[in-house]
Motif scaffolding. Structure first.
Motif, PDB file in Angstrom:
ATOM      1  N   SER A   1       0.856  -1.190   0.000  1.00 29.49           N
ATOM      2  CA  SER A   1       0.000   0.000   0.000  1.00 29.49           C
ATOM      3  C   SER A   1       0.885   1.231   0.000  1.00 29.49           C
ATOM      4  O   SER A   1       1.622   1.474   0.960  1.00 29.49           O
ATOM      5  CB  SER A   1      -0.900  -0.005   1.245  1.00 29.49           C
ATOM      6  OG  SER A   1      -1.354   1.320   1.496  1.00 29.49           O
ATOM      7  N   SER A   2       0.823   2.015  -1.068  1.00 31.14           N
ATOM      8  CA  SER A   2       1.667   3.214  -1.142  1.00 31.14           C
ATOM      9  C   SER A   2       1.265   4.215  -0.063  1.00 31.14           C
ATOM     10  O   SER A   2       2.119   4.853   0.548  1.00 31.14           O
ATOM     11  CB  SER A   2       1.572   3.845  -2.528  1.00 31.14           C
ATOM     12  OG  SER A   2       0.231   4.063  -2.869  1.00 31.14           O
TER      13      SER A   2
ATOM     14  N   PRO B   1      12.665  14.417   4.938  1.00 25.35           N
ATOM     15  CA  PRO B   1      12.309  15.116   3.690  1.00 25.35           C
ATOM     16  C   PRO B   1      11.134  14.449   2.962  1.00 25.35           C
ATOM     17  O   PRO B   1      10.213  15.140   2.518  1.00 25.35           O
ATOM     18  CB  PRO B   1      13.597  15.024   2.863  1.00 25.35           C
ATOM     19  CG  PRO B   1      14.699  14.839   3.866  1.00 25.35           C
ATOM     20  CD  PRO B   1      14.097  14.088   5.015  1.00 25.35           C
ATOM     21  N   VAL B   2      11.147  13.126   2.869  1.00 24.38           N
ATOM     22  CA  VAL B   2      10.052  12.428   2.178  1.00 24.38           C
ATOM     23  C   VAL B   2       8.732  12.622   2.930  1.00 24.38           C
ATOM     24  O   VAL B   2       7.689  12.893   2.330  1.00 24.38           O
ATOM     25  CB  VAL B   2      10.358  10.914   2.003  1.00 24.38           C
ATOM     26  CG1 VAL B   2       9.140  10.166   1.460  1.00 24.38           C
ATOM     27  CG2 VAL B   2      11.545  10.703   1.071  1.00 24.38           C
TER      28      VAL B   2
ATOM     29  N   GLU C   1       8.869  10.700  -8.904  1.00 23.57           N
ATOM     30  CA  GLU C   1      10.229  10.227  -8.621  1.00 23.57           C
ATOM     31  C   GLU C   1      10.363   9.758  -7.165  1.00 23.57           C
ATOM     32  O   GLU C   1      10.921   8.701  -6.889  1.00 23.57           O
ATOM     33  CB  GLU C   1      11.215  11.368  -8.901  1.00 23.57           C
ATOM     34  CG  GLU C   1      12.614  10.880  -9.198  1.00 23.57           C
ATOM     35  CD  GLU C   1      13.582  12.045  -9.284  1.00 23.57           C
ATOM     36  OE1 GLU C   1      14.723  11.874  -8.823  1.00 23.57           O
ATOM     37  OE2 GLU C   1      13.185  13.115  -9.782  1.00 23.57           O
ATOM     38  N   ILE C   2       9.805  10.556  -6.252  1.00 20.46           N
ATOM     39  CA  ILE C   2       9.863  10.215  -4.823  1.00 20.46           C
ATOM     40  C   ILE C   2       9.076   8.931  -4.550  1.00 20.46           C
ATOM     41  O   ILE C   2       9.516   8.052  -3.813  1.00 20.46           O
ATOM     42  CB  ILE C   2       9.278  11.387  -3.983  1.00 20.46           C
ATOM     43  CG1 ILE C   2      10.141  12.630  -4.174  1.00 20.46           C
ATOM     44  CG2 ILE C   2       9.154  11.016  -2.514  1.00 20.46           C
ATOM     45  CD1 ILE C   2       9.579  13.877  -3.540  1.00 20.46           C
ATOM     46  N   THR C   3       7.916   8.842  -5.190  1.00 21.28           N
ATOM     47  CA  THR C   3       7.036   7.690  -4.977  1.00 21.28           C
ATOM     48  C   THR C   3       7.695   6.398  -5.454  1.00 21.28           C
ATOM     49  O   THR C   3       7.725   5.394  -4.732  1.00 21.28           O
ATOM     50  CB  THR C   3       5.706   7.911  -5.732  1.00 21.28           C
ATOM     51  OG1 THR C   3       5.143   9.142  -5.296  1.00 21.28           O
ATOM     52  CG2 THR C   3       4.732   6.786  -5.482  1.00 21.28           C
TER      53      THR C   3
ATOM     54  N   LEU D   1      -0.580   2.147  -6.209  1.00 25.22           N
ATOM     55  CA  LEU D   1       0.528   2.349  -7.150  1.00 25.22           C
ATOM     56  C   LEU D   1       0.375   1.339  -8.281  1.00 25.22           C
ATOM     57  O   LEU D   1       0.186   0.161  -7.970  1.00 25.22           O
ATOM     58  CB  LEU D   1       1.860   2.143  -6.428  1.00 25.22           C
ATOM     59  CG  LEU D   1       3.121   2.397  -7.238  1.00 25.22           C
ATOM     60  CD1 LEU D   1       3.478   3.875  -7.210  1.00 25.22           C
ATOM     61  CD2 LEU D   1       4.300   1.581  -6.721  1.00 25.22           C
ATOM     62  N   PRO D   2       0.448   1.726  -9.538  1.00 24.95           N
ATOM     63  CA  PRO D   2       0.612   3.073 -10.068  1.00 24.95           C
ATOM     64  C   PRO D   2      -0.647   3.914  -9.894  1.00 24.95           C
ATOM     65  O   PRO D   2      -1.759   3.396  -9.852  1.00 24.95           O
ATOM     66  CB  PRO D   2       0.880   2.826 -11.557  1.00 24.95           C
ATOM     67  CG  PRO D   2       0.144   1.556 -11.869  1.00 24.95           C
ATOM     68  CD  PRO D   2       0.265   0.734 -10.622  1.00 24.95           C
ATOM     69  N   ARG D   3      -0.443   5.219  -9.824  1.00 23.21           N
ATOM     70  CA  ARG D   3      -1.544   6.143  -9.588  1.00 23.21           C
ATOM     71  C   ARG D   3      -1.738   7.069 -10.790  1.00 23.21           C
ATOM     72  O   ARG D   3      -2.661   7.845 -10.831  1.00 23.21           O
ATOM     73  CB  ARG D   3      -1.161   6.959  -8.365  1.00 23.21           C
ATOM     74  CG  ARG D   3      -2.221   7.640  -7.558  1.00 23.21           C
ATOM     75  CD  ARG D   3      -3.150   6.723  -6.849  1.00 23.21           C
ATOM     76  NE  ARG D   3      -3.752   7.363  -5.705  1.00 23.21           N
ATOM     77  CZ  ARG D   3      -3.657   6.899  -4.461  1.00 23.21           C
ATOM     78  NH1 ARG D   3      -3.005   5.796  -4.208  1.00 23.21           N
ATOM     79  NH2 ARG D   3      -4.244   7.528  -3.479  1.00 23.21           N
ATOM     80  N   ASN D   4      -0.821   6.990 -11.747  1.00 27.03           N
ATOM     81  CA  ASN D   4      -0.985   7.742 -12.995  1.00 27.03           C
ATOM     82  C   ASN D   4      -0.201   7.018 -14.100  1.00 27.03           C
ATOM     83  O   ASN D   4       0.528   6.056 -13.817  1.00 27.03           O
ATOM     84  CB  ASN D   4      -0.519   9.197 -12.839  1.00 27.03           C
ATOM     85  CG  ASN D   4       0.943   9.293 -12.444  1.00 27.03           C
ATOM     86  OD1 ASN D   4       1.746   8.433 -12.803  1.00 27.03           O
ATOM     87  ND2 ASN D   4       1.299  10.325 -11.699  1.00 27.03           N
TER      88      ASN D   4
END
Ligand code: ADP
Length: 190
Positions: free
Chosen positions: A33-34, A46-47, A64-66, A95-98
């Motif tokens: 689960s993202s 930071p994330v 990129e972060i994901t 994920l993927p979300r796009n």
């Protein structure tokens, strides 16, 4: 080798997390689960800060972060023996979300089935999210943010469904009872 994967795609509140959690308890299935992974990251890192910045507005975290977070997490669970790429199904929830995330991910992920948890009536999903907001204390379950997340789902996530051949795509009514949804997810598997 590519991970044998089952994709759960659906609007917020469609029950991806519920099904992912159930499936993850079955030996041979690993639930990713993202959203849960992002929420587990320290809010001071930071994330974690980036996650809060985007999710509190109902927006997607930059790709990129994901993807980076996904890759390092998968490496970790493979090393720990919790996910065995040759044996287990990877259940992807969030994920993927796009489409661009899918382009990157498709190098590593083999999709066996895509389950579209669809809902004939958005007010049912909204009611579920409101219920969850009061029980789970999620910062992104306020009215305004909920509407934004639906918008983002329609615009960015739903187009993913067009990328898969019809025989891989399974339409499931997400208003059915969880055990009925589960039965439909398991049904096509060998
Ligand atoms: P939802 O109930 O909307 O499906 P999730 O728990 O899956 O919520 O995700 C919560 C938030 O985490 C999202 O609104 C988004 O900001 C971030 N997020 C989760 N998955 C992704 C992803 N694949 N790409 C970008 N952002 C993500």
């Amino acid at each position: 080798m590519k991970y044998n994967s089952l994709l759960l795609i659906g609007a917020p509140g469609s029950g991806k997390g519920t099904q992912g959690k159930i499936l993850g308890t079955i030996p041979g299935f690993f639930h990713f689960s993202s959203g849960e992974l992002f929420r587990s990251v320290s809010a001071q890192s930071p994330v974690g800060k980036t996650f809060l910045e985007y999710s509190s507005k109902g927006l997607l975290v930059p790709d990129e972060i994901t993807i980076q977070l996904f890759c390092s997490y998968m490496e970790k669970v493979i090393t720990e023996g919790r996910f065995r790429p040759k044996l287990d199904y990877l259940v992807l929830d969030g994920l993927p979300r796009n489409v661009s995330q899918w382009h990157i991910l498709s190098e590593q992920v083999e999709v066996l089935y895509v389950y579209h948890l669809h809902c004939p009536d958005r007010s049912i999903l909204e009611a579920r999210l409101r219920g969850r907001a009061s029980s789970d204390h999620r910062v992104d379950d306020t009215e305004e943010v909920i509407q934004k997340r639906f918008e983002v789902y329609e615009k960015e996530t739903k187009p993913l469904l067009e990328l898969f051949p019809a025989e891989r795509l399974k339409e499931i009514d997400c208003t059915k009872m969880p055990y009925q949804v589960l039965r439909q997810i398991l049904e096509p598997l060998p």
